[in-house]
Scaffold this motif. Structure first.
Motif, PDB file in Angstrom:
ATOM      1  N   GLY A  53      26.263  79.738  -0.041  1.00 51.45           N
ATOM      2  CA  GLY A  53      25.465  80.599  -0.908  1.00 51.45           C
ATOM      3  C   GLY A  53      25.126  81.924  -0.249  1.00 51.45           C
ATOM      4  O   GLY A  53      25.121  82.976  -0.914  1.00 51.45           O
ATOM      5  N   MET A  54      24.851  81.917   1.034  1.00 56.84           N
ATOM      6  CA  MET A  54      24.551  83.152   1.753  1.00 56.84           C
ATOM      7  C   MET A  54      25.766  84.081   1.778  1.00 56.84           C
ATOM      8  O   MET A  54      25.638  85.302   1.665  1.00 56.84           O
ATOM      9  CB  MET A  54      24.086  82.829   3.172  1.00 56.84           C
ATOM     10  N   MET A  55      26.952  83.501   1.911  1.00 59.01           N
ATOM     11  CA  MET A  55      28.173  84.305   1.878  1.00 59.01           C
ATOM     12  C   MET A  55      28.382  84.917   0.492  1.00 59.01           C
ATOM     13  O   MET A  55      28.727  86.095   0.353  1.00 59.01           O
ATOM     14  CB  MET A  55      29.379  83.433   2.253  1.00 59.01           C
ATOM     15  N   GLN A  56      28.175  84.100  -0.528  1.00 59.07           N
ATOM     16  CA  GLN A  56      28.365  84.591  -1.894  1.00 59.07           C
ATOM     17  C   GLN A  56      27.380  85.710  -2.228  1.00 59.07           C
ATOM     18  O   GLN A  56      27.732  86.680  -2.921  1.00 59.07           O
ATOM     19  CB  GLN A  56      28.219  83.433  -2.869  1.00 59.07           C
ATOM     20  N   GLN A  57      26.163  85.618  -1.720  1.00 56.70           N
ATOM     21  CA  GLN A  57      25.172  86.658  -1.967  1.00 56.70           C
ATOM     22  C   GLN A  57      25.575  87.991  -1.352  1.00 56.70           C
ATOM     23  O   GLN A  57      25.169  89.054  -1.836  1.00 56.70           O
ATOM     24  CB  GLN A  57      23.810  86.220  -1.419  1.00 56.70           C
ATOM     25  N   ARG A  58      26.389  87.966  -0.324  1.00 53.47           N
ATOM     26  CA  ARG A  58      26.869  89.195   0.307  1.00 53.47           C
ATOM     27  C   ARG A  58      28.140  89.708  -0.348  1.00 53.47           C
ATOM     28  O   ARG A  58      28.714  90.701   0.097  1.00 53.47           O
ATOM     29  CB  ARG A  58      27.105  88.965   1.805  1.00 53.47           C
ATOM     30  N   GLY A  59      28.602  89.028  -1.377  1.00 59.71           N
ATOM     31  CA  GLY A  59      29.796  89.470  -2.086  1.00 59.71           C
ATOM     32  C   GLY A  59      31.098  89.040  -1.451  1.00 59.71           C
ATOM     33  O   GLY A  59      32.160  89.565  -1.796  1.00 59.71           O
ATOM     34  N   TRP A  60      31.043  88.055  -0.532  1.00 57.76           N
ATOM     35  CA  TRP A  60      32.275  87.557   0.065  1.00 57.76           C
ATOM     36  C   TRP A  60      33.055  86.740  -0.962  1.00 57.76           C
ATOM     37  O   TRP A  60      32.475  86.130  -1.853  1.00 57.76           O
ATOM     38  CB  TRP A  60      31.965  86.713   1.296  1.00 57.76           C
ATOM     39  N   ARG A  61      34.360  86.730  -0.827  1.00 56.54           N
ATOM     40  CA  ARG A  61      35.227  86.113  -1.828  1.00 56.54           C
ATOM     41  C   ARG A  61      35.830  84.800  -1.315  1.00 56.54           C
ATOM     42  O   ARG A  61      35.882  84.554  -0.123  1.00 56.54           O
ATOM     43  CB  ARG A  61      36.353  87.076  -2.214  1.00 56.54           C
ATOM     44  N   ASP A  62      36.317  84.014  -2.265  1.00 56.03           N
ATOM     45  CA  ASP A  62      37.016  82.758  -1.952  1.00 56.03           C
ATOM     46  C   ASP A  62      36.228  81.881  -0.978  1.00 56.03           C
ATOM     47  O   ASP A  62      36.791  81.295  -0.036  1.00 56.03           O
ATOM     48  CB  ASP A  62      38.403  83.046  -1.367  1.00 56.03           C
ATOM     49  N   VAL A  63      34.945  81.760  -1.211  1.00 50.17           N
ATOM     50  CA  VAL A  63      34.098  80.941  -0.345  1.00 50.17           C
ATOM     51  C   VAL A  63      34.480  79.472  -0.538  1.00 50.17           C
ATOM     52  O   VAL A  63      34.483  78.959  -1.661  1.00 50.17           O
ATOM     53  CB  VAL A  63      32.607  81.173  -0.665  1.00 50.17           C
ATOM     54  N   THR A  64      34.784  78.800   0.571  1.00 49.50           N
ATOM     55  CA  THR A  64      35.318  77.431   0.502  1.00 49.50           C
ATOM     56  C   THR A  64      34.634  76.539   1.526  1.00 49.50           C
ATOM     57  O   THR A  64      34.542  76.891   2.704  1.00 49.50           O
ATOM     58  CB  THR A  64      36.836  77.428   0.769  1.00 49.50           C
TER      59      THR A  64
END
Length: 297
Positions: free
Chosen positions: A268-279
């Motif tokens: 979730g922290m990665m997604q909040q920064r706009g990172w893509r393809d979080v797996t």
């Protein structure tokens, strides 16, 4: 006492000390000891010291009736006192390497090999790849990636610990294809400098265990700052993400190991920064172990 009997008695001793893998470790201690010059014919010290490498499992069968080395009882007693096996033998296997290990530095562990393997595969189509290993400790992850990649690679390792970085430099001599540089920095307090050449992949095995967690004596033997990260295990994570974003190239890969209770939160922290393809990735026991993502373009 012959080797076979010594290993049987060591298994009983280690099991009584609460070591789950007593039989495996009793054999490992003997295999490492049999590889030492003192256990066989004397030899001169090598020009370039290398970490201990255990003899093959079959050696124990072939030499079962030989007298057990006198040092074996001492090693078993140290292990029964819950001194980490890696500290006793001075070595830890990782991704096909045998890395130097010293007390006061974080011990490489096999579950982290999965993250190294992901990063090496991510670099397959990258010409002259560059890797950043945050919280690198003794160089474990970055050097594992370089060894698996098996071609020239540039590595920057960053850690707060001077002793760990000195050990990382020693371990880097085991991987001829890597051009490694190690830098001391405090991710929690220092700001990352803009790199001349951003990394194709950033990997990190940060401190991530919650302070309240009940850990084994072997984990407790690692430096506290390399293991624990606040009440929830995520105290350092925002800074890890900031550093990864600053040092990685646009569209580059990031892989971060985490406590098995925090996989969803790290993602979730990665997604909040706009990172893509979080797996989310799981370890061999099925537990959430690390999260990967692509940095924004």
């Amino acid at each position: 006492m012959d080797i076979n009997q010594a290993v049987r008695e060591a298994t009983t001793t280690l099991a009584a000390a609460g070591i789950d893998s007593a039989s495996v470790e009793a054999r490992l201690l003997m295999r490492y000891l049999l590889a030492e010059p003192s256990a066989g014919a004397p030899s001169a010290p090598p020009a370039s010291p290398e970490p201990r490498t255990a003899v093959t499992p079959g050696t124990l069968f072939l030499r079962a009736d030989d007298p057990a080395p006198s040092t074996y009882a001492e090693w078993v007693a140290r292990r029964a006192a819950r001194e980490p096996l890696q500290h006793i033998v001075g070595s830890a296997p990782f991704c096909g390497l045998d890395l130097f290990v010293e007390p006061g530095c974080f011990v490489p562990r096999p579950e982290t090999e999965l993250l190294a393997d992901w990063a090496a595969r991510f670099l397959t189509d990258c010409p002259s790849p560059r890797v950043v290993d945050l919280c690198c400790g003794p160089g474990t992850l970055g050097l594992g990636v370089a060894f698996l990649y098996d071609a020239p690679i540039s590595l920057t390792g960053i850690d707060i610990s001077g002793p760990a970085l000195r050990l990382a430099e020693k371990n880097a001599t085991l991987v001829p294809q890597v051009n490694a540089a190690f830098t001391q920095a405090d991710l929690a307090a220092d700001d990352p400098a803009t790199p001349t050449q951003p990394a194709d992949v950033v990997v990190c095995n940060p401190p991530y265990v919650p302070e309240s967690a009940d850990v084994t004596p072997e984990v407790a033997a690692d430096p506290h700052a390399a293991v624990f990260s606040g009440a929830d295990g995520l105290e350092l994570m925002p800074r890890v993400l900031q550093w990864a974003e600053a040092l990685g190239r646009a569209g580059g890969g990031v892989g971060i190991e985490h406590d098995d209770s925090n996989g969803a939160r790290v993602a979730g922290m990665m997604q909040q920064r706009g990172w893509r393809d979080v797996t989310q990735h799981r370890d061999l026991a099925g537990r959430p172990r690390f999260v990967t993502a692509l940095l924004p373009q």
